[in-house]
Design a protein around this motif. Sequence first.
Motif, PDB file in Angstrom:
ATOM      1  N   ILE A  96      -2.314 -35.158  -5.264  1.00 39.81           N
ATOM      2  CA  ILE A  96      -3.368 -34.148  -5.458  1.00 39.81           C
ATOM      3  C   ILE A  96      -2.828 -32.768  -5.104  1.00 39.81           C
ATOM      4  O   ILE A  96      -3.074 -31.785  -5.822  1.00 39.81           O
ATOM      5  CB  ILE A  96      -4.603 -34.492  -4.588  1.00 39.81           C
ATOM      6  N   VAL A  97      -2.069 -32.670  -4.005  1.00 39.55           N
ATOM      7  CA  VAL A  97      -1.442 -31.400  -3.632  1.00 39.55           C
ATOM      8  C   VAL A  97      -0.524 -30.908  -4.756  1.00 39.55           C
ATOM      9  O   VAL A  97      -0.451 -29.713  -5.056  1.00 39.55           O
ATOM     10  CB  VAL A  97      -0.635 -31.561  -2.310  1.00 39.55           C
ATOM     11  N   GLY A  98       0.156 -31.861  -5.412  1.00 35.55           N
ATOM     12  CA  GLY A  98       1.057 -31.514  -6.510  1.00 35.55           C
ATOM     13  C   GLY A  98       0.358 -31.145  -7.798  1.00 35.55           C
ATOM     14  O   GLY A  98       0.998 -30.653  -8.731  1.00 35.55           O
ATOM     15  N   GLY A  99      -0.962 -31.414  -7.887  1.00 33.97           N
ATOM     16  CA  GLY A  99      -1.704 -31.022  -9.080  1.00 33.97           C
ATOM     17  C   GLY A  99      -2.344 -32.149  -9.856  1.00 33.97           C
ATOM     18  O   GLY A  99      -2.967 -31.913 -10.895  1.00 33.97           O
ATOM     19  N   ALA A 100      -2.214 -33.391  -9.375  1.00 30.73           N
ATOM     20  CA  ALA A 100      -2.867 -34.513 -10.061  1.00 30.73           C
ATOM     21  C   ALA A 100      -4.384 -34.396  -9.914  1.00 30.73           C
ATOM     22  O   ALA A 100      -4.885 -33.917  -8.895  1.00 30.73           O
ATOM     23  CB  ALA A 100      -2.385 -35.840  -9.484  1.00 30.73           C
ATOM     24  N   VAL A 101      -5.109 -34.839 -10.919  1.00 33.88           N
ATOM     25  CA  VAL A 101      -6.568 -34.704 -10.951  1.00 33.88           C
ATOM     26  C   VAL A 101      -7.223 -35.821 -10.143  1.00 33.88           C
ATOM     27  O   VAL A 101      -6.780 -36.976 -10.177  1.00 33.88           O
ATOM     28  CB  VAL A 101      -7.061 -34.742 -12.418  1.00 33.88           C
TER      29      VAL A 101
ATOM     30  N   THR B 278       6.620 -34.365  -8.027  1.00 33.21           N
ATOM     31  CA  THR B 278       5.704 -35.520  -8.034  1.00 33.21           C
ATOM     32  C   THR B 278       6.351 -36.687  -8.787  1.00 33.21           C
ATOM     33  O   THR B 278       6.099 -37.851  -8.468  1.00 33.21           O
ATOM     34  CB  THR B 278       4.342 -35.175  -8.673  1.00 33.21           C
ATOM     35  N   ASN B 279       7.191 -36.357  -9.773  1.00 34.02           N
ATOM     36  CA  ASN B 279       7.912 -37.401 -10.496  1.00 34.02           C
ATOM     37  C   ASN B 279       8.805 -38.196  -9.543  1.00 34.02           C
ATOM     38  O   ASN B 279       8.883 -39.428  -9.614  1.00 34.02           O
ATOM     39  CB  ASN B 279       8.755 -36.762 -11.603  1.00 34.02           C
ATOM     40  N   TRP B 280       9.473 -37.501  -8.621  1.00 32.68           N
ATOM     41  CA  TRP B 280      10.340 -38.182  -7.655  1.00 32.68           C
ATOM     42  C   TRP B 280       9.539 -38.926  -6.596  1.00 32.68           C
ATOM     43  O   TRP B 280       9.969 -39.963  -6.086  1.00 32.68           O
ATOM     44  CB  TRP B 280      11.311 -37.178  -7.023  1.00 32.68           C
ATOM     45  N   ILE B 281       8.354 -38.415  -6.254  1.00 31.54           N
ATOM     46  CA  ILE B 281       7.475 -39.159  -5.348  1.00 31.54           C
ATOM     47  C   ILE B 281       7.065 -40.478  -5.995  1.00 31.54           C
ATOM     48  O   ILE B 281       7.035 -41.534  -5.352  1.00 31.54           O
ATOM     49  CB  ILE B 281       6.228 -38.313  -4.976  1.00 31.54           C
ATOM     50  N   GLU B 282       6.767 -40.428  -7.291  1.00 37.72           N
ATOM     51  CA  GLU B 282       6.379 -41.655  -7.998  1.00 37.72           C
ATOM     52  C   GLU B 282       7.541 -42.642  -8.057  1.00 37.72           C
ATOM     53  O   GLU B 282       7.350 -43.848  -7.889  1.00 37.72           O
ATOM     54  CB  GLU B 282       5.860 -41.302  -9.398  1.00 37.72           C
ATOM     55  N   LEU B 283       8.755 -42.145  -8.272  1.00 38.54           N
ATOM     56  CA  LEU B 283       9.930 -43.024  -8.253  1.00 38.54           C
ATOM     57  C   LEU B 283      10.103 -43.655  -6.872  1.00 38.54           C
ATOM     58  O   LEU B 283      10.410 -44.849  -6.749  1.00 38.54           O
ATOM     59  CB  LEU B 283      11.184 -42.234  -8.624  1.00 38.54           C
ATOM     60  N   PHE B 284       9.903 -42.858  -5.822  1.00 38.51           N
ATOM     61  CA  PHE B 284      10.005 -43.366  -4.450  1.00 38.51           C
ATOM     62  C   PHE B 284       8.971 -44.462  -4.199  1.00 38.51           C
ATOM     63  O   PHE B 284       9.274 -45.511  -3.617  1.00 38.51           O
ATOM     64  CB  PHE B 284       9.803 -42.211  -3.461  1.00 38.51           C
TER      65      PHE B 284
END
Length: 439
Positions: free
Chosen positions: A98-103, A159-165
């Motif tokens: 959410i901080v990164g911009g996800a809705v 956020t892409n790298w957070i998702e990979l993590f």
Amino acid sequence: GFGPVQPDQAWNTAVSFVTNTNWQSYSGESTMGHLVQMAGLAVQNFTSAAVGVAVAVALVRGFARSKTDQLGNFWVDLTRICVRILLPVAVIGATLLIVGGAVQNLSAGTDVTTLAGATQHITGGPVASQEVIKELGTNGGGFYNANSAHPFENPTSWTNWIELFLILLIPFTLPRVFGRMVGDRRQGLAIAGIMAILAIGSVIALNALQLHGAGTVPTAVGAATEGTEARFGVSNSATFAAVTTLTSTGAVNSFHDSYTALGGMITMLNMMLGEVAPGGTGSGLYGMLILAVITVFVAGLMVGRTPEYLGKKIGAREIKFASLYLLTTPALVLVGTAVAMASKQARSSMLNTGAHGLSEVLYAFTSASNNNGSAFAGISVNTEFYNTALGLCMLLGRFLPIIFILGLAGSLARQQPVPETTGTLKTYQPLFVGMVVGV
């Protein structure tokens, strides 16, 4: 306000999320309401992931325990995994997204005017909360049709790298759990090492093939950019593709169907390996332990002694369970693809013919049978044939192997441990790691 889902698609979707596959033959933002996405699909994202971990833990108990028929309590395991692992990490992860911009809202959507002057309806919803467990639980089903390429699901490169993590977090930590439960940390490190070797090899290969794609246009622009999201670029897309097909996640931030021929082959190869590097939540660990069992059996045949793994003899009963596990998904993939290619109704769904058309059908059955959920596209899968056939593959590809795993676990738990001797294969040394990679 959306119309009803047809019975064959409802069956396919229910099976898909229950089996941790999350194959989608629909566009989420125009088919499923917020309540279905939250109470139906996101809940299954938690429970199906927890089931995989619970089964893996049962198998580890089979190795760790002796002279017993007790492998633990499934309900207790399921509850603890959800409450103590999945939910806390998901809350932190969703907050970061959410901080990164996800809705994250309950909006019915917004009508906006596009750059071309037309009107477009932009669907909102509880996106971040579903996105985080989609990755953490190696599920893969997106709130939007574009999945993790959609800016509401995956807004930025970080956020892409957070998702990979999140995708890699549980599969790569379970080998440590395995080592602690069997009382030998080195055993867990060996399993993690095998997973890492295969995973790193896949990521490097897919990046190399996409960054140096052959052909006039890829050569001119310096990489195979077709099908990639401009916000992420080729390398972030290729890495995501490798990770998602190595882990039975199925989330995508680029279009695998647009990859180079060999790049697309790597994504299929990752799934055909059985998704064990590091695989799904739980399923990766128990799949890798099956390969370890088969490896000690092969090694035992080579030196002419009874194979053992972690003090347990690998006899006829154990190797039958392991073999049945190993043969289930290839059988489903081959039979499913053959039936589809022989069926006039199924062939009519193909938008491409020839070798690539076959690859798209093969990818679909590989993805469903291995409980991945990503797609090559190029075929219209929202038909009675594909919804039914792929649903059957997902169901059998998930639960038949689980039955064989639990059978193996029970067989191992009843045994009396065999003391280690000078002739026992050291299953924590580099030699064993290399053997399992070869197997």
